[in-house]
Design a protein around this motif. Structure first.
Motif, PDB file in Angstrom:
ATOM      1  N   UNK A   1       0.822  -1.205   0.000  1.00  0.00           N
ATOM      2  CA  UNK A   1       0.000   0.000   0.000  1.00  0.00           C
ATOM      3  C   UNK A   1       0.857   1.256   0.000  1.00  0.00           C
ATOM      4  N   UNK A   2       0.430   2.206  -0.815  1.00  0.00           N
ATOM      5  CA  UNK A   2       1.002   3.538  -0.809  1.00  0.00           C
ATOM      6  C   UNK A   2      -0.113   4.478  -0.362  1.00  0.00           C
ATOM      7  N   UNK A   3       0.130   5.250   0.688  1.00  0.00           N
ATOM      8  CA  UNK A   3      -0.846   6.187   1.222  1.00  0.00           C
ATOM      9  C   UNK A   3      -0.318   7.601   1.027  1.00  0.00           C
ATOM     10  N   UNK A   4      -1.031   8.370   0.216  1.00  0.00           N
ATOM     11  CA  UNK A   4      -0.621   9.753  -0.079  1.00  0.00           C
ATOM     12  C   UNK A   4       0.839   9.840  -0.521  1.00  0.00           C
ATOM     13  N   UNK A   5       1.233   8.876  -1.365  1.00  0.00           N
ATOM     14  CA  UNK A   5       2.574   8.881  -1.934  1.00  0.00           C
ATOM     15  C   UNK A   5       3.651   8.249  -1.080  1.00  0.00           C
ATOM     16  N   UNK A   6       3.281   7.727   0.090  1.00  0.00           N
ATOM     17  CA  UNK A   6       4.262   7.116   0.994  1.00  0.00           C
ATOM     18  C   UNK A   6       3.968   5.632   1.169  1.00  0.00           C
ATOM     19  N   UNK A   7       4.984   4.790   0.974  1.00  0.00           N
ATOM     20  CA  UNK A   7       4.818   3.351   1.157  1.00  0.00           C
ATOM     21  C   UNK A   7       4.548   3.048   2.627  1.00  0.00           C
ATOM     22  N   UNK A   8       3.575   2.171   2.867  1.00  0.00           N
ATOM     23  CA  UNK A   8       3.204   1.793   4.230  1.00  0.00           C
ATOM     24  C   UNK A   8       3.585   0.341   4.484  1.00  0.00           C
ATOM     25  N   UNK A   9       4.279   0.062   5.573  1.00  0.00           N
ATOM     26  CA  UNK A   9       4.585  -1.330   5.902  1.00  0.00           C
ATOM     27  C   UNK A   9       3.332  -2.029   6.428  1.00  0.00           C
ATOM     28  N   UNK A  10       3.216  -3.310   6.172  1.00  0.00           N
ATOM     29  CA  UNK A  10       2.062  -4.089   6.622  1.00  0.00           C
ATOM     30  C   UNK A  10       1.841  -3.934   8.129  1.00  0.00           C
ATOM     31  N   UNK A  11       2.907  -3.816   8.887  1.00  0.00           N
ATOM     32  CA  UNK A  11       2.795  -3.722  10.346  1.00  0.00           C
ATOM     33  C   UNK A  11       1.986  -2.506  10.805  1.00  0.00           C
TER      34      UNK A  11
ATOM     35  N   UNK B   1      -0.770  -1.276   8.933  1.00  0.00           N
ATOM     36  CA  UNK B   1      -2.103  -1.281   8.311  1.00  0.00           C
ATOM     37  C   UNK B   1      -3.232  -1.176   9.337  1.00  0.00           C
ATOM     38  N   UNK B   2      -3.133  -1.892  10.448  1.00  0.00           N
ATOM     39  CA  UNK B   2      -4.215  -1.919  11.439  1.00  0.00           C
ATOM     40  C   UNK B   2      -4.188  -0.707  12.366  1.00  0.00           C
ATOM     41  N   UNK B   3      -3.123   0.089  12.297  1.00  0.00           N
ATOM     42  CA  UNK B   3      -2.977   1.221  13.215  1.00  0.00           C
ATOM     43  C   UNK B   3      -3.203   2.588  12.574  1.00  0.00           C
ATOM     44  N   UNK B   4      -3.357   2.620  11.249  1.00  0.00           N
ATOM     45  CA  UNK B   4      -3.521   3.903  10.567  1.00  0.00           C
ATOM     46  C   UNK B   4      -4.977   4.077  10.166  1.00  0.00           C
ATOM     47  N   UNK B   5      -5.624   5.090  10.742  1.00  0.00           N
ATOM     48  CA  UNK B   5      -6.993   5.423  10.372  1.00  0.00           C
ATOM     49  C   UNK B   5      -6.964   6.341   9.161  1.00  0.00           C
ATOM     50  N   UNK B   6      -7.808   6.035   8.192  1.00  0.00           N
ATOM     51  CA  UNK B   6      -7.887   6.855   6.993  1.00  0.00           C
ATOM     52  C   UNK B   6      -8.567   8.176   7.316  1.00  0.00           C
ATOM     53  N   UNK B   7      -8.210   9.205   6.536  1.00  0.00           N
ATOM     54  CA  UNK B   7      -8.775  10.532   6.717  1.00  0.00           C
ATOM     55  C   UNK B   7      -9.402  10.997   5.406  1.00  0.00           C
ATOM     56  N   UNK B   8     -10.345  11.916   5.514  1.00  0.00           N
ATOM     57  CA  UNK B   8     -10.998  12.517   4.352  1.00  0.00           C
ATOM     58  C   UNK B   8      -9.936  12.947   3.336  1.00  0.00           C
ATOM     59  N   UNK B   9     -10.126  12.537   2.079  1.00  0.00           N
ATOM     60  CA  UNK B   9      -9.234  12.962   1.007  1.00  0.00           C
ATOM     61  C   UNK B   9      -7.983  12.125   0.830  1.00  0.00           C
ATOM     62  N   UNK B  10      -7.771  11.104   1.667  1.00  0.00           N
ATOM     63  CA  UNK B  10      -6.598  10.242   1.500  1.00  0.00           C
ATOM     64  C   UNK B  10      -6.624   9.576   0.122  1.00  0.00           C
ATOM     65  N   UNK B  11      -5.433   9.363  -0.423  1.00  0.00           N
ATOM     66  CA  UNK B  11      -5.281   8.695  -1.717  1.00  0.00           C
ATOM     67  C   UNK B  11      -4.414   7.461  -1.506  1.00  0.00           C
TER      68      UNK B  11
END
Length: 66
Positions: free
Chosen positions: A34-44, A46-56
């Motif tokens: 997963x890439x969130x707003x242009x930044x790669x996210x580690x699987x570790x 995924x369960x701790x990051x809440x999405x926000x309005x307008x996230x890509x």
């Protein structure tokens, strides 16, 4: 709230995590990159990051083959 995942606008509930979103799309979070707003996210995270309005997000499923 509205986000964009793989170039598609989606409505998701407040406090939805990356992991929950991936599962709701019928994919296994452990098999995704997963890439969130242009930044790669580690699987570790995924369960701790809440999405926000307008996230890509860009969600790519890992597929093995030969």
């Amino acid at each position: 709230m509205k986000i964009v995942a793989n170039s598609k606008e989606l409505n998701v509930e407040e406090q939805t995590t990356i992991s929950e979103l991936i599962s709701s799309l019928g994919k296994n979070p452990m098999r995704c990159v997963v890439e969130l707003n242009g930044e790669a996210m580690p699987y570790s995270k995924f369960a701790n990051i809440n999405l926000k309005e307008g996230d890509i997000l860009e969600i790519m499923q890992i597929v093995a083959g030969g």
